[in-house]
Enzyme design. Structure first.
Site, PDB file in Angstrom:
ATOM      1  N   HIS B 261     -28.883  25.026  31.019  1.00 18.15           N
ATOM      2  CA  HIS B 261     -28.413  26.072  30.113  1.00 18.15           C
ATOM      3  C   HIS B 261     -28.812  27.455  30.657  1.00 18.15           C
ATOM      4  O   HIS B 261     -27.961  28.336  30.837  1.00 18.15           O
ATOM      5  CB  HIS B 261     -29.030  25.832  28.726  1.00 18.15           C
ATOM      6  CG  HIS B 261     -28.630  26.838  27.700  1.00 18.15           C
ATOM      7  ND1 HIS B 261     -27.670  26.593  26.754  1.00 18.15           N
ATOM      8  CD2 HIS B 261     -29.054  28.100  27.459  1.00 18.15           C
ATOM      9  CE1 HIS B 261     -27.519  27.662  25.981  1.00 18.15           C
ATOM     10  NE2 HIS B 261     -28.357  28.595  26.392  1.00 18.15           N
ATOM     11  N   GLU B 262     -30.090  27.613  30.939  1.00 19.35           N
ATOM     12  CA  GLU B 262     -30.549  28.925  31.412  1.00 19.35           C
ATOM     13  C   GLU B 262     -29.965  29.232  32.789  1.00 19.35           C
ATOM     14  O   GLU B 262     -29.702  30.385  33.114  1.00 19.35           O
ATOM     15  CB  GLU B 262     -32.078  28.981  31.421  1.00 19.35           C
ATOM     16  CG  GLU B 262     -32.738  28.733  30.054  1.00 19.35           C
ATOM     17  CD  GLU B 262     -32.250  29.674  28.943  1.00 19.35           C
ATOM     18  OE1 GLU B 262     -31.839  30.806  29.246  1.00 19.35           O
ATOM     19  OE2 GLU B 262     -32.260  29.243  27.764  1.00 19.35           O
ATOM     20  N   GLU B 291     -23.231  33.365  26.653  1.00 15.55           N
ATOM     21  CA  GLU B 291     -23.498  32.029  26.121  1.00 15.55           C
ATOM     22  C   GLU B 291     -22.435  31.029  26.590  1.00 15.55           C
ATOM     23  O   GLU B 291     -22.718  29.834  26.710  1.00 15.55           O
ATOM     24  CB  GLU B 291     -23.557  32.095  24.591  1.00 15.55           C
ATOM     25  CG  GLU B 291     -24.155  30.868  23.933  1.00 15.55           C
ATOM     26  CD  GLU B 291     -25.662  30.719  24.142  1.00 15.55           C
ATOM     27  OE1 GLU B 291     -26.325  31.670  24.639  1.00 15.55           O
ATOM     28  OE2 GLU B 291     -26.190  29.639  23.839  1.00 15.55           O
TER      29      GLU B 291
END
Lengths: 502, 502
Positions: B261-262, B291
């Site tokens: 995700h990061e 996002e």
């Protein structure tokens, strides 16, 4: 006094302190955590921060506030804050913003070039940027002004009030005073054991060094210990002083002594008065006094027999190859005197000669007697004259230090000032704490709090509220002198090493 | 065009970018490296940096330069830079300095109160400050202005151009669209395996996550992976994007998915145009698009079967308890759908409902239909309606997120915008890269470069040069619409989970 004027002045002073601390964070990160490709971006950011700081410092309204407060009847602390603010501002006003930014950016680029030059052992990768840096520094000296010679302008940035004329006798008397000890050591080094070689785990040594800091009274909730290419300390805020060390896998000695050295710097930062934290006088007073703190903990504590009598069992729990050693052996081995090529690995007796080499060379550059093109040869020649050794390569010679890449001309002499002040302070502390036997007993018991408390009270808590020489004079209870009294340092070396080599 | 005017404008724009990046470094350090006692000092430094940035942004000369350039015939890139600078400056000018300071101070106090309230599970420790924060945010919305309602002013800070009116249909259609999948999953969860529990070594998992980043094409010379209490990403400069993860010793799933995700956030940062790095348009365009990048890598890659078919053998070399698992088992287990109480631990199907709860509540607050006193009850009621679960305590309910304490109203919806955009982008990328089979084969072979290249070209390289919706429309080759098209996301969920639960 007009409260509103003071409040405005204090707000600006605080802002400047914060910007300085933010710069410390950027520097710390650059040397410990920053990914390599970030370097150019960081250089640009550093230039912006420097420019913003310069704008704030030279701001006309700040100047007016300083003028106004300078004419008022302030209490001594406030008067000292205003006086230092005036000094800082007057210096900044003299520097064109363009020069400030160029210095910051060149430092960032030159540091990268220096690292590459050192890795590849190719001085001339670095030489053009070093030349540019020295040229910018020459402009800086002219802008700042000086009484006798440009070098004094550089010195004054690191050690308020120091001049080449005042330091030359210090170097001469130390060089002369230490010579017999060095000759004696050279002749008798066969008597001194060496430390056991082995393979040491980096994480284990780092863990030991962290524990050691904690045992010595370092507040690990207000600091950190990390690894870096070159050990250093940064004060990032009132409760944030971070130290680094470096670890060789074949010998933990350097890591331990560097940890104690940087701890001395860090304790100074953490010992500054919190109620002065956002003022001009809440900062360390000079590099010389800063270095006196690191030298004191590294040499007068970390290279003492009493320290190792207490510490060795703890070290042995981690450092396998040290398990068959006695405290006396460790003590002798880590105090072995041996002229060598690398300053940061030098023993405390030959160390001043490494500094003398740099003092001589940077003075020659500032006087126009030496060029960057000729610097490597001059370096090797000076090492031969002072220490009787010649570097095999520039990586072991002129490329060993980061300082010049950062524009730190006039910085090196503060290392010797530090050694000299450390000896004087340690004498005074010892007397105050009940004499050498009592202090040694404290060290054996791992109790460093009395020494730390003394340093906190006599040195740290004074911040920059007085001149460096005033702080040393009051701490050692001696009258102020024109030059720097080298007697306590030379005596300490003679006393310690004549016993060691007898 | 007057070159000198442009140069002056560019220099100021650059300075603002650098100050922002320095703020990112301070934030990154605060959450990863900073010693705990440094917190108050860091807060003060952060305040100073924000004040300096605000001064620079609202500076009158900068305003004049923007005005002057706004009337000139600039090329599209430069025109976009000036337009964004004007937007940023106009917003800053509208905010009274007193309000800016109060918001910052209240955020600082409210965050502390929130932590205490959460630890002690006592909402009413936090409620007065939350009320004050919402009151200040209401003032901020009035100062900034809006067309329809105050909430739109908050949204606009995080997602340029978004309005409540435009988001409500997005929430409604997603909530409705996902309901059958959630009911199906609830009924059939017995078929889904769970991951093997075990004891995992933190260093080993961290090392695995670092290797994973490198294998996925993350430039580890322009980034780092560290640990933090809450995973996050910081863009500290054009070649410096640092990500963090957190590691549970009993289950590595969260660490791996958080890393991916990061990484998505970090790749966005590293994919921004370097020649725009010191301009207003060289930044990520919105939180929603940011996002979308993290969700895409976490969900469409990291939660796919093909990914685990390629990756599992590498994971098994490090994660002992996973050695008896098949890729299918891992795939099923990490996609298990289960309505739960905590947003950050939710699966990708129920996650939007967690966001819907927050959207509903913050909208009600901004419309004056809900008070902070009634918020816990409204929270629990909303969770029951949307997810069919009821928090056992406020710590597991209304107190779980830090956002509102910081004044982040209008932030939560960007999490759903991200999921929705991610699905649309992944569809378009898949089509462009030869269809699902081809892409799955690339994933199986550990080749993520084609996908990354597509994202670099279609999203990252555009920076903020267009509106978020324009970037998504052009990347997905669809016409711009009034609202946000949720069809690709809902279809993706239905397709994937009906297969998984069949």
């Amino acid at each position: 006094m007009n409260d509103e004027t003071w409040a405005k002045f204090a707000a600006r002073m605080k802002e400047l302190v914060h910007l300085g601390e933010i710069g410390q964070l950027m520097g710390w990160d650059e040397q410990t955590m920053m990914p390599p490709k970030a370097a150019p971006g960081r250089a640009a950011q550093t230039g912006t921060l420097a420019a913003v700081g310069h704008e704030k410092l030279t701001n006309a309204e700040y100047g007016d506030l300083i003028e106004e407060l300078g004419q008022q009847d302030l209490d001594p602390d406030k008067a000292a804050m205003v006086a230092l603010a005036k000094r800082d501002r007057d210096m900044a006003v003299k520097l064109p913003a363009k020069l400030v930014r160029e210095l910051a950016e060149t430092a960032s680029h030159a540091q990268v070039a220096w690292q590459k030059a050192r890795t590849e052992d190719d001085y001339f990768i670095f030489e053009p940027l070093l030349g540019k840096m020295f040229e910018l520094k020459a402009q800086q000296a002219e802008a700042l002004g000086y009484e006798k010679e440009p070098y004094d302008a550089h010195l004054d940035l690191f050690e308020r009030g120091a001049t080449a004329e005042m330091l030359q006798p210090m170097f001469d008397s130390v060089t002369e005073g230490l010579a017999p000890t060095i000759w004696e050591a050279r002749a008798r080094n066969g008597r001194i054991p060496t430390l056991p070689k082995g393979i040491y785990d980096v994480d284990a040594v780092l863990g030991y060094c962290r524990d050691l800091l904690g045992r010595m009274g370092y507040d690990m909730e207000a600091g950190r210990l990390d690894l870096s290419a070159h050990p250093f300390t940064c004060g990032l805020g009132p409760r944030d002083a971070r130290v680094t060390t470096r670890i060789r896998t074949d010998d933990p000695q350097e890591a331990i002594l560097a940890t104690l050295h940087e701890m001395g710097h860090g304790q100074y930062q953490l010992g500054l008065r919190e109620d002065w934290a956002e003022t001009t006088i809440g900062a360390p007073v000079s590099l010389g006094v800063h270095e006196s703190q690191s030298r004191l903990w590294e040499n007068h504590v970390g290279r003492s027999l009493a320290f190792w009598e207490g510490e060795l069992p703890k070290a042995q729990a981690v450092l396998g190859p040290w398990r068959s050693e006695s405290p006396e052996n460790i003590y002798k081995a880590i105090n072995r005197v041996e002229p060598s090529l690398i300053r940061v690995q030098a023993d405390e007796v030959t160390y001043p000669l490494h500094v003398a080499v740099r003092f001589e060379l940077e003075l020659a550059i500032c006087r126009g007697d030496l060029t960057t093109a000729d610097l490597p040869e001059a370096w090797n020649d000076s090492y031969d004259r002072h220490l009787g050794v010649t570097p095999r390569s520039n990586a072991d010679g002129v490329l060993q230090d980061v300082h010049w890449s950062l524009g730190y001309l006039g910085y090196f002499p503060t290392y010797l000032i530090g050694s000299v002040y450390a000896a004087a302070l340690f004498d005074a502390a010892t007397a105050s704490l009940g004499g050498a036997d009592a202090v040694n007993q404290q060290f054996r018991e791992g109790d460093f709090q009395p020494l730390l408390d003394w340093l906190r009270r006599e040195v740290h808590a004074l911040g920059s509220s007085k001149l460096p020489a005033e702080i040393i004079a009051s701490a050692t209870d001696k009258p102020m002198t024109e030059g720097i009294d080298t007697e306590p340092f030379v005596s300490y070396i003679k006393r310690k090493y004549s016993a060691l080599y007898s």
